[in-house]
Design an enzyme around this catalytic site. Structure first.
Site, PDB file in Angstrom:
ATOM      1  N   GLY A 181      -9.060  22.706 -58.295  1.00 24.15           N
ATOM      2  CA  GLY A 181      -8.419  22.073 -57.141  1.00 24.15           C
ATOM      3  C   GLY A 181      -8.184  20.602 -57.393  1.00 24.15           C
ATOM      4  O   GLY A 181      -7.247  20.201 -58.095  1.00 24.15           O
ATOM      5  N   GLY A 182      -9.062  19.766 -56.844  1.00 20.09           N
ATOM      6  CA  GLY A 182      -8.894  18.308 -56.862  1.00 20.09           C
ATOM      7  C   GLY A 182      -8.535  17.734 -58.228  1.00 20.09           C
ATOM      8  O   GLY A 182      -7.614  16.913 -58.333  1.00 20.09           O
ATOM      9  N   SER A 206     -15.156  22.720 -57.933  1.00 21.53           N
ATOM     10  CA  SER A 206     -15.554  21.430 -58.510  1.00 21.53           C
ATOM     11  C   SER A 206     -15.536  21.413 -60.035  1.00 21.53           C
ATOM     12  O   SER A 206     -16.373  20.769 -60.674  1.00 21.53           O
ATOM     13  CB  SER A 206     -16.924  20.996 -57.969  1.00 21.53           C
ATOM     14  OG  SER A 206     -16.851  20.814 -56.564  1.00 21.53           O
ATOM     15  N   GLY A 261     -14.532  21.795 -53.522  1.00 22.38           N
ATOM     16  CA  GLY A 261     -14.282  20.483 -52.928  1.00 22.38           C
ATOM     17  C   GLY A 261     -15.547  19.715 -52.566  1.00 22.38           C
ATOM     18  O   GLY A 261     -15.486  18.707 -51.879  1.00 22.38           O
ATOM     19  N   GLU A 313     -14.746  31.950 -56.974  1.00 23.60           N
ATOM     20  CA  GLU A 313     -14.857  30.600 -56.422  1.00 23.60           C
ATOM     21  C   GLU A 313     -15.904  30.588 -55.318  1.00 23.60           C
ATOM     22  O   GLU A 313     -15.585  30.901 -54.158  1.00 23.60           O
ATOM     23  CB  GLU A 313     -13.507  30.167 -55.828  1.00 23.60           C
ATOM     24  CG  GLU A 313     -12.370  30.127 -56.817  1.00 23.60           C
ATOM     25  CD  GLU A 313     -11.282  29.159 -56.383  1.00 23.60           C
ATOM     26  OE1 GLU A 313     -10.940  28.292 -57.174  1.00 23.60           O
ATOM     27  OE2 GLU A 313     -10.806  29.259 -55.230  1.00 23.60           O
ATOM     28  N   ASN A 366      -4.771  24.477 -58.673  1.00 17.92           N
ATOM     29  CA  ASN A 366      -4.362  24.833 -57.316  1.00 17.92           C
ATOM     30  C   ASN A 366      -4.198  23.514 -56.565  1.00 17.92           C
ATOM     31  O   ASN A 366      -5.179  22.875 -56.217  1.00 17.92           O
ATOM     32  CB  ASN A 366      -5.439  25.709 -56.666  1.00 17.92           C
ATOM     33  CG  ASN A 366      -5.126  26.010 -55.206  1.00 17.92           C
ATOM     34  OD1 ASN A 366      -4.053  25.678 -54.697  1.00 17.92           O
ATOM     35  ND2 ASN A 366      -6.071  26.643 -54.523  1.00 17.92           N
ATOM     36  N   TRP A 367      -2.965  23.144 -56.383  1.00 20.63           N
ATOM     37  CA  TRP A 367      -2.694  21.838 -55.770  1.00 20.63           C
ATOM     38  C   TRP A 367      -2.961  21.850 -54.264  1.00 20.63           C
ATOM     39  O   TRP A 367      -2.978  20.785 -53.639  1.00 20.63           O
ATOM     40  CB  TRP A 367      -1.239  21.422 -56.020  1.00 20.63           C
ATOM     41  CG  TRP A 367      -0.886  21.154 -57.461  1.00 20.63           C
ATOM     42  CD1 TRP A 367      -1.677  21.385 -58.569  1.00 20.63           C
ATOM     43  CD2 TRP A 367       0.332  20.588 -57.951  1.00 20.63           C
ATOM     44  NE1 TRP A 367      -1.010  21.014 -59.703  1.00 20.63           N
ATOM     45  CE2 TRP A 367       0.230  20.514 -59.360  1.00 20.63           C
ATOM     46  CE3 TRP A 367       1.511  20.158 -57.341  1.00 20.63           C
ATOM     47  CZ2 TRP A 367       1.267  20.009 -60.160  1.00 20.63           C
ATOM     48  CZ3 TRP A 367       2.538  19.660 -58.142  1.00 20.63           C
ATOM     49  CH2 TRP A 367       2.404  19.585 -59.536  1.00 20.63           C
ATOM     50  N   LYS A 368      -3.102  23.023 -53.689  1.00 20.56           N
ATOM     51  CA  LYS A 368      -3.314  23.159 -52.242  1.00 20.56           C
ATOM     52  C   LYS A 368      -2.196  22.412 -51.481  1.00 20.56           C
ATOM     53  O   LYS A 368      -1.076  22.342 -51.979  1.00 20.56           O
ATOM     54  CB  LYS A 368      -4.715  22.681 -51.855  1.00 20.56           C
ATOM     55  CG  LYS A 368      -5.795  23.391 -52.711  1.00 20.56           C
ATOM     56  CD  LYS A 368      -7.189  23.196 -52.222  1.00 20.56           C
ATOM     57  CE  LYS A 368      -8.151  23.946 -53.142  1.00 20.56           C
ATOM     58  NZ  LYS A 368      -9.536  23.876 -52.719  1.00 20.56           N
ATOM     59  N   GLU A 398      -9.946  29.577 -48.529  1.00 22.05           N
ATOM     60  CA  GLU A 398      -9.363  28.821 -47.408  1.00 22.05           C
ATOM     61  C   GLU A 398      -8.431  29.715 -46.595  1.00 22.05           C
ATOM     62  O   GLU A 398      -8.314  29.575 -45.375  1.00 22.05           O
ATOM     63  CB  GLU A 398      -8.633  27.576 -47.945  1.00 22.05           C
ATOM     64  CG  GLU A 398      -9.634  26.532 -48.437  1.00 22.05           C
ATOM     65  CD  GLU A 398      -9.163  25.678 -49.594  1.00 22.05           C
ATOM     66  OE1 GLU A 398      -7.947  25.595 -49.852  1.00 22.05           O
ATOM     67  OE2 GLU A 398     -10.037  25.080 -50.271  1.00 22.05           O
ATOM     68  N   HIS A 435      -7.463  33.192 -51.507  1.00 19.28           N
ATOM     69  CA  HIS A 435      -8.295  31.987 -51.616  1.00 19.28           C
ATOM     70  C   HIS A 435      -9.210  31.911 -50.389  1.00 19.28           C
ATOM     71  O   HIS A 435      -8.809  32.293 -49.290  1.00 19.28           O
ATOM     72  CB  HIS A 435      -7.405  30.746 -51.705  1.00 19.28           C
ATOM     73  CG  HIS A 435      -8.176  29.534 -52.099  1.00 19.28           C
ATOM     74  ND1 HIS A 435      -8.930  28.825 -51.187  1.00 19.28           N
ATOM     75  CD2 HIS A 435      -8.354  28.926 -53.297  1.00 19.28           C
ATOM     76  CE1 HIS A 435      -9.532  27.823 -51.829  1.00 19.28           C
ATOM     77  NE2 HIS A 435      -9.199  27.866 -53.102  1.00 19.28           N
TER      78      HIS A 435
HETATM   79  P1  13P Z   1     -12.002  22.034 -56.186  1.00 20.89           P
HETATM   80  O1  13P Z   1     -11.781  22.083 -57.668  1.00 20.89           O
HETATM   81  O2  13P Z   1     -11.347  20.864 -55.523  1.00 20.89           O
HETATM   82  O3  13P Z   1     -13.453  22.206 -55.842  1.00 20.89           O
HETATM   83  O4  13P Z   1     -11.234  23.317 -55.563  1.00 20.89           O
HETATM   84  C1  13P Z   1     -11.438  24.552 -56.143  1.00 20.89           C
HETATM   85  C2  13P Z   1     -10.459  25.509 -55.580  1.00 20.89           C
HETATM   86  O5  13P Z   1     -10.509  25.849 -54.412  1.00 20.89           O
HETATM   87  C3  13P Z   1      -9.396  25.993 -56.455  1.00 20.89           C
HETATM   88  O6  13P Z   1      -8.707  27.047 -55.876  1.00 20.89           O
END
Ligand code: 13P
Length: 258
Positions: free
Chosen positions: A241-242, A220, A180, A174, A9-11, A104, A102
């Protein structure tokens, strides 16, 4: 047998140019280190920004193992919703997955259970696969209410589906406190919640169907911890994510399945 998935997930990261470059780097990394699973056993999904969907889907057109996801969609079919992106629009790019709910989006855009149910319905209606996210905040876990919350999130947005529809949904657990933050759920914590989610689905749809659902862990996930997380019996992969923004790390994560 249920499919394993390594999803990124590149956000809100990458531009058109840097996104295109990252897709290329991931493909190069996979060519150098090909996964041992076939596309029937394991898929890679790249959750790219809307502006990158079509380009990425074009690059991957003949790739049976790497697919594209949108990170969101709107909850209505079409019409006067300035700035929103419909499932039909997403489908027209060649993307095959849509990340829905998600944390967020729940937190910053107030997405309700009902709105998410509509997004799931539209995604399935157009033949795309929803990756439905759930997960608790730290205070909910500390209050011992994380199982109830996750059950409500799933029941509230998915349990109106019939068997056939539900069987097409991918779930991503999640925990918000792990996103994050660098604090990953322990493999035991992930396994415990994934087993709970599967049992919750079994309670409504039966064990056979529950056993077919892919349940991803997100929060993470990195090159160092993916192997242990993915080795848990109810963890079928990750939503990353990251670490999905670094081709080398993401390819290591993809190659962390047993
Ligand atoms: P991180 O891997 O950066 O913690 O993010 C997880 C995430 O929100 C994937 O959708």
């Amino acid at each position: 047998m249920r499919k394993k998935i390594a999803a990124g997930n590149w956000k809100m990261n990458t531009t058109f140019e840097t996104g295109k470059k990252l897709v290329g780097e991931i493909l190069d990394g996979l060519a150098a280190n090909p996964p041992k699973q076939s596309p029937n056993e394991m898929l890679v999904v790249l959750g790219v920004p809307f502006i990158t969907l079509k380009k990425a889907a074009n690059i991957l057109k003949n790739n049976p193992q790497v697919k594209i996801a949108a990170q969101n969609c709107y909850s209505e079919e079409k019409g006067a919703f300035t700035g929103e992106i419909s499932v039909e629009m997403i489908k027209s790019t060649g993307a095959e997955f849509v990340i829905i709910g998600h944390s967020e989006r729940r937190e910053y855009f107030n997405e309700s259970f009902e709105m998410l149910a509509k997004k799931v319905d539209l995604t399935l209606k157009h033949g795309l696969t929803p990756i439905f996210c759930c997960g608790e905040k730290l205070e909910t876990r500390e209050a011992g209410q994380h199982f109830d919350l996750v059950k409500n999130q799933i029941a509230g947005s998915l349990f109106h589906l019939n068997d056939d529809e539900l069987s097409k949904v991918v779930i991503a657990y999640e925990p918000v406190w792990a996103i994050g933050t660098g604090v990953t759920a322990s493999p035991a914590q992930a396994q415990e919640m994934h087993a709970f989610i599967r049992n919750t689905i079994a309670g409504k749809y039966g064990k056979a169907l529950a056993d077919e659902i892919t349940i991803l862990y997100g929060g993470s996930v990195g090159a160092k911890n993916a192997k242990e997380l993915f080795s848990q019996s109810d963890v079928d992969g990750g939503l990353v994510g990251g670490a999905s923004l670094k081709a080398e790390d993401f390819v290591t994560i993809i190659n962390s399945f047993n």
